[in-house]
Design an enzyme around this catalytic site. Structure first.
Site, PDB file in Angstrom:
ATOM      1  N   THR A 277       0.642  -0.852   0.139  1.00 34.97           N
ATOM      2  CA  THR A 277      -0.135  -0.239   0.026  1.00 34.97           C
ATOM      3  C   THR A 277       0.949   1.490  -0.186  1.00 34.97           C
ATOM      4  O   THR A 277       0.184   2.190  -0.574  1.00 34.97           O
ATOM      5  CB  THR A 277      -0.934  -0.340   1.409  1.00 34.97           C
ATOM      6  OG1 THR A 277       0.089  -0.408   2.519  1.00 34.97           O
ATOM      7  CG2 THR A 277      -2.025  -1.073   1.362  1.00 34.97           C
TER       8      THR A 277
ATOM      9  N   HIS B 280       8.601  -0.606   5.712  1.00 33.96           N
ATOM     10  CA  HIS B 280       9.225   0.277   6.691  1.00 33.96           C
ATOM     11  C   HIS B 280       9.417  -0.412   7.666  1.00 33.96           C
ATOM     12  O   HIS B 280       9.256  -1.531   8.300  1.00 33.96           O
ATOM     13  CB  HIS B 280       8.470   1.823   7.615  1.00 33.96           C
ATOM     14  CG  HIS B 280       6.390   1.564   7.397  1.00 33.96           C
ATOM     15  ND1 HIS B 280       6.597   0.784   8.436  1.00 33.96           N
ATOM     16  CD2 HIS B 280       5.854   0.811   6.771  1.00 33.96           C
ATOM     17  CE1 HIS B 280       5.062   0.108   9.239  1.00 33.96           C
ATOM     18  NE2 HIS B 280       4.929   1.089   8.022  1.00 33.96           N
TER      19      HIS B 280
ATOM     20  N   HIS C 293       7.213  -2.841  10.220  1.00 32.44           N
ATOM     21  CA  HIS C 293       7.175  -3.928   9.050  1.00 32.44           C
ATOM     22  C   HIS C 293       8.180  -5.529   9.445  1.00 32.44           C
ATOM     23  O   HIS C 293       7.730  -6.179   8.860  1.00 32.44           O
ATOM     24  CB  HIS C 293       6.835  -3.418   7.564  1.00 32.44           C
ATOM     25  CG  HIS C 293       5.980  -3.271   6.417  1.00 32.44           C
ATOM     26  ND1 HIS C 293       6.339  -1.940   6.348  1.00 32.44           N
ATOM     27  CD2 HIS C 293       5.270  -3.467   7.016  1.00 32.44           C
ATOM     28  CE1 HIS C 293       5.401  -1.911   5.605  1.00 32.44           C
ATOM     29  NE2 HIS C 293       4.122  -2.920   5.273  1.00 32.44           N
TER      30      HIS C 293
ATOM     31  N   LYS D 191      -6.188  -0.391  12.251  1.00 32.40           N
ATOM     32  CA  LYS D 191      -6.354   0.664  11.449  1.00 32.40           C
ATOM     33  C   LYS D 191      -7.979   1.200  12.089  1.00 32.40           C
ATOM     34  O   LYS D 191      -8.536   0.774  12.760  1.00 32.40           O
ATOM     35  CB  LYS D 191      -6.721   0.378  10.114  1.00 32.40           C
ATOM     36  CG  LYS D 191      -5.267  -0.047   9.130  1.00 32.40           C
ATOM     37  CD  LYS D 191      -4.620   1.137   9.047  1.00 32.40           C
ATOM     38  CE  LYS D 191      -3.143  -0.155   8.284  1.00 32.40           C
ATOM     39  NZ  LYS D 191      -2.814  -1.647   8.755  1.00 32.40           N
TER      40      LYS D 191
ATOM     41  N   ARG E 223      -8.702   2.873   4.191  1.00 35.33           N
ATOM     42  CA  ARG E 223      -7.106   3.071   3.385  1.00 35.33           C
ATOM     43  C   ARG E 223      -7.626   3.483   1.801  1.00 35.33           C
ATOM     44  O   ARG E 223      -8.566   2.927   2.047  1.00 35.33           O
ATOM     45  CB  ARG E 223      -6.626   1.763   2.512  1.00 35.33           C
ATOM     46  CG  ARG E 223      -5.378   1.018   4.347  1.00 35.33           C
ATOM     47  CD  ARG E 223      -4.521  -0.226   3.921  1.00 35.33           C
ATOM     48  NE  ARG E 223      -3.632  -0.773   4.721  1.00 35.33           N
ATOM     49  CZ  ARG E 223      -3.333  -1.917   4.117  1.00 35.33           C
ATOM     50  NH1 ARG E 223      -3.600  -3.000   3.256  1.00 35.33           N
ATOM     51  NH2 ARG E 223      -2.353  -2.057   5.040  1.00 35.33           N
TER      52      ARG E 223
ATOM     53  N   GLN F 227      -7.839 -12.867   2.411  1.00 39.72           N
ATOM     54  CA  GLN F 227      -6.897 -14.123   2.738  1.00 39.72           C
ATOM     55  C   GLN F 227      -6.858 -15.165   3.330  1.00 39.72           C
ATOM     56  O   GLN F 227      -5.708 -15.934   3.072  1.00 39.72           O
ATOM     57  CB  GLN F 227      -6.467 -12.849   4.249  1.00 39.72           C
ATOM     58  CG  GLN F 227      -4.914 -13.575   4.945  1.00 39.72           C
ATOM     59  CD  GLN F 227      -4.357 -12.513   6.100  1.00 39.72           C
ATOM     60  OE1 GLN F 227      -4.666 -10.742   5.833  1.00 39.72           O
ATOM     61  NE2 GLN F 227      -3.712 -12.930   7.127  1.00 39.72           N
TER      62      GLN F 227
ATOM     63  N   ASP G 118      -1.362  -8.809  15.262  1.00 36.11           N
ATOM     64  CA  ASP G 118      -2.824  -8.646  14.990  1.00 36.11           C
ATOM     65  C   ASP G 118      -3.512  -9.274  14.005  1.00 36.11           C
ATOM     66  O   ASP G 118      -4.764  -8.935  13.139  1.00 36.11           O
ATOM     67  CB  ASP G 118      -2.910  -6.845  14.292  1.00 36.11           C
ATOM     68  CG  ASP G 118      -1.894  -6.463  13.184  1.00 36.11           C
ATOM     69  OD1 ASP G 118      -0.913  -7.596  13.166  1.00 36.11           O
ATOM     70  OD2 ASP G 118      -1.948  -5.993  12.541  1.00 36.11           O
TER      71      ASP G 118
ATOM     72  N   LYS H 100       5.034   3.695  18.953  1.00 34.35           N
ATOM     73  CA  LYS H 100       4.486   2.691  17.778  1.00 34.35           C
ATOM     74  C   LYS H 100       6.177   2.707  17.258  1.00 34.35           C
ATOM     75  O   LYS H 100       6.759   3.587  16.950  1.00 34.35           O
ATOM     76  CB  LYS H 100       4.038   2.693  16.433  1.00 34.35           C
ATOM     77  CG  LYS H 100       2.417   2.911  17.039  1.00 34.35           C
ATOM     78  CD  LYS H 100       2.142   2.751  15.386  1.00 34.35           C
ATOM     79  CE  LYS H 100       0.215   2.223  15.856  1.00 34.35           C
ATOM     80  NZ  LYS H 100      -0.340   2.540  14.361  1.00 34.35           N
TER      81      LYS H 100
ATOM     82  N   LYS I  18       7.923   4.325  14.696  1.00 32.51           N
ATOM     83  CA  LYS I  18       7.783   5.713  14.364  1.00 32.51           C
ATOM     84  C   LYS I  18       8.365   6.889  14.266  1.00 32.51           C
ATOM     85  O   LYS I  18       9.033   7.305  16.116  1.00 32.51           O
ATOM     86  CB  LYS I  18       6.555   6.039  14.580  1.00 32.51           C
ATOM     87  CG  LYS I  18       5.688   5.420  13.888  1.00 32.51           C
ATOM     88  CD  LYS I  18       4.607   5.906  13.152  1.00 32.51           C
ATOM     89  CE  LYS I  18       3.556   5.509  12.279  1.00 32.51           C
ATOM     90  NZ  LYS I  18       3.233   5.614  10.953  1.00 32.51           N
ATOM     91  N   THR I  19       8.450   8.261  13.763  1.00 28.91           N
ATOM     92  CA  THR I  19       9.498   9.361  14.531  1.00 28.91           C
ATOM     93  C   THR I  19       8.632  10.606  14.114  1.00 28.91           C
ATOM     94  O   THR I  19       7.485  11.229  14.233  1.00 28.91           O
ATOM     95  CB  THR I  19      10.786   9.721  13.717  1.00 28.91           C
ATOM     96  OG1 THR I  19      10.371  10.467  12.280  1.00 28.91           O
ATOM     97  CG2 THR I  19      11.859   8.483  13.604  1.00 28.91           C
TER      98      THR I  19
END
Length: 413
Positions: free
Chosen positions: A42, A47, A50, A84, A88, A174, A195, A230, A233-234
């Protein structure tokens, strides 16, 4: 034969969370086993968030098992509601195809696709895109209970904010992926983050109902930092593997700046160093813990971008923290400025804002007045200060520092 008890490896390194049938899976893994993990393309890059299942895949491959990397060229058109709070944004097919190609390159840093009997990449658009909706509902949908689906955490959370019908279909798709991979590649294990538990269990049940076969599910802890934020994340957003989105230096610095309490955990999860060495490094205290952070940053950066880029980032970090010397500053975030700008002079607030060390002039002003700004290693708390030719070093640059850890190099042309 599989070479190690990979389940114990995953437990020792902090991956293991839940398994649908641990005793059965241990028996299954005595022989090389096909397993899969899915990634919905997506965005244009993986990142750091993942990467727990990616490193787990690498450990499983080293133990003799055979990874199937499933890229969701089909499911990316729908969107997974797991984790989420909003639906999306829909992507075009061309965007998805481009993202798939980038994911393949990045995953090649962890998984070997060279052996024809080893790891493979499969795109679920191959079987999802041609599906006939009526046939799918009749043959697959009949095996799913809406009441049961609504008990899974992913759907419960989204019901509070609104769950679209297109997302409600995600679990069916899935599950169908697992069924197709089982049919085509004898894939009997799906792995993923916690999740994904509901989706994995649903896929196993579909295989049991249609193929009358046993399959397995294994999930990993969703990693957070010690401050509760998380992973990956920054303040700038996600930390990406694509160096056009997150520079090699910024990637290195992300790991170099982790909290002391996270060092051992992250060394175990995000490097391939022996567990004993991770424990030793994580137990260091005081200034010595910085050695462990440097090793964490270097090892991770080397995996993603190679030794040469990791060496450059390490030298750039040394240069930033020591103020230069003979260290290589080329890996630092850099921008070129004409000498004429500094002959005229530029206000420190404008300079920090222009190079991105502050997101606004008001933020830059607070940084400076609160003594958080440095120019060439010297604090400057005067918001009216002018940075000029006298601030240019003998290396024809100016090194700016925001707070304790953010650096920027201005190269004078």
């Amino acid at each position: 034969m599989a070479t190690t008890d990979v389940i114990q490896v995953l437990k020792d390194r902090g991956f293991f969370s839940q398994c649908t049938d641990e005793a059965g899976l241990l028996e299954k893994l005595k022989e090389p086993t096909r397993f899969y993990c899915g990634f919905d393309p997506t965005g244009p890059s993986l990142h750091v968030g993942h990467l727990v299942p990616v490193f787990a895949m690498a450990h499983m491959e080293k133990a003799g098992h055979k990874p199937v990397v499933l890229v969701g060229g089909g499911t990316a058109r729908v969107g997974d509601p797991s984790g989420k709070t909003d639906m999306r944004k829909m992507l075009t097919i061309d965007q998805i195809k481009s993202n798939v190609e980038e994911f393949k390159k990045q995953l090649g840093n962890f998984i070997s696709f060279d052996d024809k009997d080893g790891a493979i990449v499969v795109d679920n658009a191959t079987w999802l895109a041609p599906l006939n909706y009526i046939d799918f509902l009749r043959d697959i949908g009949k095996h799913f209970s809406v009441n049961r689906m609504l008990t899974f955490e992913a759907y419960k959370k989204r019901l509070e904010t609104g769950l679209s019908f297109i997302e409600f279909n995600y679990q069916l798709l899935q599950s169908y992926d697992f069924l197709e991979l089982n049919r085509q590649y004898d894939c009997s294990l799906q792995i993923g983050g916690d999740d994904q538990w509901g989706n994995i269990v649903a896929g196993m049940e579909l295989i049991r109902r249609i193929e009358r076969k046993e399959s397995y599910g294994l999930t990993f802890n969703l990693v957070t930092r010690s401050d509760g934020k998380k992973m990956g994340k920054t303040e700038k957003g996600a930390v990406f593997l694509n160096k056009e989105m997150t520079s090699v230096y910024d990637l290195y610095q992300y790991w170099r700046n982790v909290d002391d309490a996270d060092v051992e955990k992250f060394l175990k999860l995000f490097t391939f160093l022996p567990v004993e060495e991770c424990i030793r490094l994580g137990s260091l205290e005081g200034a010595a813990i910085n050695e462990a952070k440097d090793i964490l940053a270097y090892e991770f950066t080397k995996i993603i971008h190679g030794k040469e880029e990791a060496d450059t980032a390490r030298e750039a970090a040394k240069a930033a923290f020591t103020g230069g010397g003979n260290a290589d500053k080329s890996g630092m975030p850099t921008k070129e400025y004409g000498r004429d700008i500094f002959e005229t002079g530029i206000n420190i607030i404008d300079l920090f804002t222009d190079c991105g060390l502050s997101t606004s002039k008001s933020e830059a002003r607070r940084l400076v007045t609160q003594n958080g700004a440095s120019v060439n290693g010297k604090k400057n708390s005067d918001p009216k200060a002018i940075i000029g030719v006298s601030d240019i070093t003998e290396d024809s640059d100016i090194i700016l520092k925001s707070g304790k850890k953010k650096f920027f190099r201005i190269v004078i042309k």
